[in-house]
Design a protein around this motif. Structure first.
Motif, PDB file in Angstrom:
ATOM      1  N   VAL A 112      -5.270  -1.157 -10.859  1.00 19.98           N
ATOM      2  CA  VAL A 112      -4.403  -2.119 -10.193  1.00 19.98           C
ATOM      3  C   VAL A 112      -4.662  -3.453 -10.886  1.00 19.98           C
ATOM      4  O   VAL A 112      -5.788  -3.961 -10.880  1.00 19.98           O
ATOM      5  CB  VAL A 112      -4.699  -2.225  -8.685  1.00 19.98           C
ATOM      6  CG1 VAL A 112      -3.714  -3.170  -8.018  1.00 19.98           C
ATOM      7  CG2 VAL A 112      -4.659  -0.845  -8.022  1.00 19.98           C
ATOM      8  N   LEU A 148      -3.993  -2.217  -1.143  1.00 22.18           N
ATOM      9  CA  LEU A 148      -3.968  -3.133  -2.277  1.00 22.18           C
ATOM     10  C   LEU A 148      -4.065  -4.586  -1.813  1.00 22.18           C
ATOM     11  O   LEU A 148      -4.877  -5.347  -2.315  1.00 22.18           O
ATOM     12  CB  LEU A 148      -2.698  -2.943  -3.099  1.00 22.18           C
ATOM     13  CG  LEU A 148      -2.424  -1.535  -3.634  1.00 22.18           C
ATOM     14  CD1 LEU A 148      -1.195  -1.542  -4.527  1.00 22.18           C
ATOM     15  CD2 LEU A 148      -3.625  -0.977  -4.352  1.00 22.18           C
ATOM     16  N   VAL A 188       0.446  -1.451 -11.617  1.00 15.34           N
ATOM     17  CA  VAL A 188      -0.596  -0.487 -11.970  1.00 15.34           C
ATOM     18  C   VAL A 188      -0.460  -0.115 -13.438  1.00 15.34           C
ATOM     19  O   VAL A 188       0.621  -0.198 -14.025  1.00 15.34           O
ATOM     20  CB  VAL A 188      -0.540   0.781 -11.085  1.00 15.34           C
ATOM     21  CG1 VAL A 188      -0.840   0.440  -9.629  1.00 15.34           C
ATOM     22  CG2 VAL A 188       0.791   1.495 -11.197  1.00 15.34           C
TER      23      VAL A 188
END
Length: 168
Positions: A150, A31, A53
């Motif tokens: 995300v 991420l 998320v």
């Protein structure tokens, strides 16, 4: 031993905006990622990371279901831009929670004080990575292509380096 704090490093650049949902928690996606300055064995890194998320699995007309999310911190030695083939080491325990269709969003947070290991090459730079995976026993309900989003603008990775004094 007294360490000296250096300038904090931070990244708000997402490496991916979706995490595929599958059956296993062994398919994480990076991420956030950042590269430290030169480090030596015994230096310490105060690391914290956040992300969010969203579970839109099954929207608008498919089957909605709960997804398990796991997140953790990793590192490897930096050897050049775009190269991440070094040996990855987990530097935190795993965090985990379920994101339900009703809850829809899940905030991810993790922090860790990491000591640079004794076998670290003096002056070597470290890549610190926040990774997450998404898994569910219902992952094939909509054909197997669901992903968690995300969310952009809801996270960052911060590393605060503390360097050890030189050996006497």
């Amino acid at each position: 031993m007294t360490h000296t704090q250096l300038q904090p490093l931070a990244s708000e650049t997402l490496r991916t905006t979706s995490i595929p949902v599958d059956l296993t928690p062994s398919t994480p996606r990076p991420l956030y990622l950042l590269v430290t300055g030169p480090l030596s064995p015994g230096d310490q890194l105060d690391i914290s990371a956040d992300a969010r998320v969203t579970n839109d699995c099954g929207r608008p007309s498919g089957t909605r279901y709960t997804v398990g999310v796991g997140w953790h911190l990793w590192c490897y030695q930096y050897v050049g831009p775009g190269i991440n083939t070094g040996t990855w080491s987990r530097i935190s325990h795993s965090q985990g929670a379920n994101v339900t269709p009703e809850g829809h969003h899940l905030d991810l947070h993790i922090s860790r004080l990491h000591t640079v290991p004794e076998d670290w090459p003096a002056g070597g730079r470290m890549v610190v990575v926040l990774q997450a995976d998404a898994h569910s026993t219902a992952w094939q309900k909509n054909g197997g292509g669901d992903c968690l989003t995300v969310d952009t603008g809801y996270g960052q990775l911060i590393v605060r380096p503390w360097v050890a004094p030189p050996a006497a």
